[in-house]
Design a protein around this motif. Structure first.
Motif, PDB file in Angstrom:
ATOM      1  N   HIS A 110      -7.649  -7.376  -3.151  1.00  0.00           N
ATOM      2  CA  HIS A 110      -7.887  -6.693  -1.879  1.00  0.00           C
ATOM      3  C   HIS A 110      -7.015  -5.438  -1.775  1.00  0.00           C
ATOM      4  N   LEU A 111      -7.657  -4.323  -1.433  1.00  0.00           N
ATOM      5  CA  LEU A 111      -6.969  -3.046  -1.272  1.00  0.00           C
ATOM      6  C   LEU A 111      -6.983  -2.641   0.194  1.00  0.00           C
ATOM      7  N   LEU A 112      -5.801  -2.335   0.741  1.00  0.00           N
ATOM      8  CA  LEU A 112      -5.684  -1.827   2.105  1.00  0.00           C
ATOM      9  C   LEU A 112      -5.486  -0.318   2.052  1.00  0.00           C
ATOM     10  N   VAL A 113      -6.322   0.428   2.772  1.00  0.00           N
ATOM     11  CA  VAL A 113      -6.261   1.891   2.794  1.00  0.00           C
ATOM     12  C   VAL A 113      -5.713   2.340   4.148  1.00  0.00           C
ATOM     13  N   ILE A 114      -4.711   3.224   4.122  1.00  0.00           N
ATOM     14  CA  ILE A 114      -4.073   3.709   5.352  1.00  0.00           C
ATOM     15  C   ILE A 114      -4.133   5.238   5.375  1.00  0.00           C
ATOM     16  N   ALA A 115      -4.564   5.802   6.500  1.00  0.00           N
ATOM     17  CA  ALA A 115      -4.618   7.258   6.663  1.00  0.00           C
ATOM     18  C   ALA A 115      -4.335   7.596   8.121  1.00  0.00           C
TER      19      ALA A 115
ATOM     20  N   GLU B  21      -2.978   2.430  14.400  1.00  0.00           N
ATOM     21  CA  GLU B  21      -3.448   1.057  14.605  1.00  0.00           C
ATOM     22  C   GLU B  21      -2.722   0.051  13.717  1.00  0.00           C
ATOM     23  N   LEU B  22      -1.793   0.538  12.912  1.00  0.00           N
ATOM     24  CA  LEU B  22      -1.121  -0.294  11.924  1.00  0.00           C
ATOM     25  C   LEU B  22      -0.210  -1.328  12.580  1.00  0.00           C
ATOM     26  N   ASN B  23      -0.238  -2.553  12.054  1.00  0.00           N
ATOM     27  CA  ASN B  23       0.714  -3.584  12.474  1.00  0.00           C
ATOM     28  C   ASN B  23       0.950  -4.519  11.294  1.00  0.00           C
ATOM     29  N   HIS B  24       1.861  -5.458  11.450  1.00  0.00           N
ATOM     30  CA  HIS B  24       2.235  -6.323  10.327  1.00  0.00           C
ATOM     31  C   HIS B  24       1.089  -7.235   9.880  1.00  0.00           C
ATOM     32  N   ASP B  25       0.141  -7.490  10.763  1.00  0.00           N
ATOM     33  CA  ASP B  25      -1.002  -8.323  10.376  1.00  0.00           C
ATOM     34  C   ASP B  25      -1.949  -7.594   9.425  1.00  0.00           C
ATOM     35  N   SER B  26      -1.850  -6.278   9.384  1.00  0.00           N
ATOM     36  CA  SER B  26      -2.754  -5.489   8.549  1.00  0.00           C
ATOM     37  C   SER B  26      -2.614  -5.827   7.069  1.00  0.00           C
ATOM     38  N   TYR B  27      -1.449  -6.359   6.659  1.00  0.00           N
ATOM     39  CA  TYR B  27      -1.167  -6.555   5.236  1.00  0.00           C
ATOM     40  C   TYR B  27      -1.426  -7.966   4.740  1.00  0.00           C
ATOM     41  N   LYS B  28      -1.906  -8.841   5.598  1.00  0.00           N
ATOM     42  CA  LYS B  28      -1.968 -10.257   5.240  1.00  0.00           C
ATOM     43  C   LYS B  28      -2.733 -10.542   3.948  1.00  0.00           C
ATOM     44  N   MET B  29      -3.822  -9.818   3.723  1.00  0.00           N
ATOM     45  CA  MET B  29      -4.664 -10.089   2.550  1.00  0.00           C
ATOM     46  C   MET B  29      -4.457  -9.087   1.423  1.00  0.00           C
TER      47      MET B  29
ATOM     48  N   LEU C 298       6.114   7.616   8.043  1.00  0.00           N
ATOM     49  CA  LEU C 298       5.544   7.064   9.265  1.00  0.00           C
ATOM     50  C   LEU C 298       5.307   5.569   9.176  1.00  0.00           C
ATOM     51  N   VAL C 299       5.091   5.064   7.947  1.00  0.00           N
ATOM     52  CA  VAL C 299       4.666   3.668   7.797  1.00  0.00           C
ATOM     53  C   VAL C 299       5.636   2.802   7.010  1.00  0.00           C
ATOM     54  N   LYS C 300       6.700   3.380   6.457  1.00  0.00           N
ATOM     55  CA  LYS C 300       7.562   2.620   5.554  1.00  0.00           C
ATOM     56  C   LYS C 300       8.175   1.394   6.215  1.00  0.00           C
ATOM     57  N   GLY C 301       8.374   1.437   7.530  1.00  0.00           N
ATOM     58  CA  GLY C 301       8.922   0.283   8.230  1.00  0.00           C
ATOM     59  C   GLY C 301       7.978  -0.905   8.245  1.00  0.00           C
ATOM     60  N   PHE C 302       6.678  -0.645   8.005  1.00  0.00           N
ATOM     61  CA  PHE C 302       5.683  -1.713   7.987  1.00  0.00           C
ATOM     62  C   PHE C 302       5.383  -2.215   6.580  1.00  0.00           C
ATOM     63  N   LEU C 303       5.817  -1.492   5.556  1.00  0.00           N
ATOM     64  CA  LEU C 303       5.396  -1.802   4.191  1.00  0.00           C
ATOM     65  C   LEU C 303       6.171  -2.983   3.613  1.00  0.00           C
ATOM     66  N   PRO C 304       5.494  -4.068   3.237  1.00  0.00           N
ATOM     67  CA  PRO C 304       6.164  -5.199   2.593  1.00  0.00           C
ATOM     68  C   PRO C 304       6.677  -4.791   1.211  1.00  0.00           C
TER      69      PRO C 304
END
Length: 321
Positions: A6-11, A41-49, A63-69
């Motif tokens: 699964h690939l998550l795309v963020i823009a 719209e990014l949140n920690h649930d976005s990365y589950k899969m 902008l997003v590094k705080g959310f990146l696992p």
């Protein structure tokens, strides 16, 4: 297919997020699953899969590094002009001086570099809002950012929103551990995706051209105009929004865009309308939701859209000075 990666795309921009997602899905079909999300719209649930994350560019990392696992690999997308959209450029007489207009400096520089490699017969000049424009330009080219070009420039070529480059495609393949028989197979799939996007793929990024001029086709019906006025007046006075649009139009004609602080100051100086930063933010949010302005991150600032120009023309009032 079971156990697909699964690939998550963020823009940042939803428009570009859709183009990325469409291209990736066309490339890999059922070999991977894809989800997409904008930065806001990014949140920690976005990365589950997610097995890997694709960021639309290096500039959004902060902008997003705080959310990146830490345990999920991150791929930084690199973009390229779709070579199936450059026929009009290729048909120009050699030696044209062409101004390149994009939404941010980094994107503009990348577009100029890309165009120099594939259409080397011309001289491409990057447009920066803080620098004067060379008056000797022959054409303007933009990758899907037509709204940033003042309407009085008629020789405009829109090559469509940029796409993933081939290097990024191989990065996705390697990161997700996908296997193909040969590099030629990947190249074929990549070229197929460019053709698909060039034929719009359900996502139109082009403007009709006739006799070398962009057709001005932003039409606003009376009922739509009345609805917009009603919505605007639920959040403030119509005159305030018209003054904001007028300032943005003047800025567009001078190839300038404004942040909220600058806009707040210019609004007061030109009309003595005094809004707090929160009030101005709310006015711009409403105008953006109605499609009358484009609000972008960073120095790209806020600009008036074609629909905004039409709305302003239909509801003109007297402006001091």
């Amino acid at each position: 297919m079971k156990n697909r990666k699964h690939l998550l795309v963020i823009a940042i921009q939803e428009k570009y997020l859709k183009i990325l997602s469409v291209q990736i899905k066309d490339l890999f079909r059922d070999r991977i699953s894809v989800s997409s999300v904008t930065v806001k719209e990014l949140n920690h649930d976005s990365y589950k899969m997610a097995d890997a994350i694709l960021l639309s560019g290096t500039f959004i990392y902060q902008l997003v590094k705080g959310f990146l696992p830490k345990d999920i690999p991150v791929i930084f997308a690199k973009r390229a002009v779709n070579t199936f959209n450059i026929k009009e450029l290729m048909e120009l007489p050699k030696g044209q001086t062409i101004l390149v207009v994009n939404d941010q400096k980094q994107n503009t520089d990348e577009t100029v570099e890309n165009l120099n490699k594939i259409v080397f017969e011309h001289h491409f000049i990057p447009y920066y809002p803080d620098y004067p424009i060379d008056k000797e330009i022959d054409y303007i080219v933009t990758p899907g950012e037509r709204d940033l070009v003042p309407s009085f420039f008629k020789k405009v070529i829109d090559v469509g929103t940029r796409v993933l480059d081939l290097g990024t495609v191989f990065s996705i393949i390697n990161t997700l551990g996908l296997s193909y028989d040969s590099h030629e197979d990947v190249m074929f799939l990549y070229m197929r995706s460019l053709v698909y996007l060039s034929n719009e793929g359900g996502l139109s990024t082009h403007f009709p051209v006739q006799g070398g001029e962009i057709l001005e086709n932003a039409i606003l019906e009376d009922k739509d105009n009345s609805h917009m006025i009603y919505v605007i007046e639920q959040h403030g006075f119509l005159e305030e929004s018209l003054h904001i649009l007028k300032i943005l139009l003047q800025g567009k004609e001078n190839f300038s865009s404004y942040g909220r602080k600058s806009l707040e100051k210019m609004l007061y100086e030109s009309s003595t309308i005094e809004l707090t930063e929160q009030q101005l933010r709310q006015r711009l949010k409403v105008l953006q939701e109605l499609g009358l302005v484009n609000v972008r991150q960073g120095r790209a600032g806020t600009t008036i859209s074609k629909l905004g120009e039409t709305f302003l023309k239909n509801n003109s009032i007297s402006f001091p000075g």
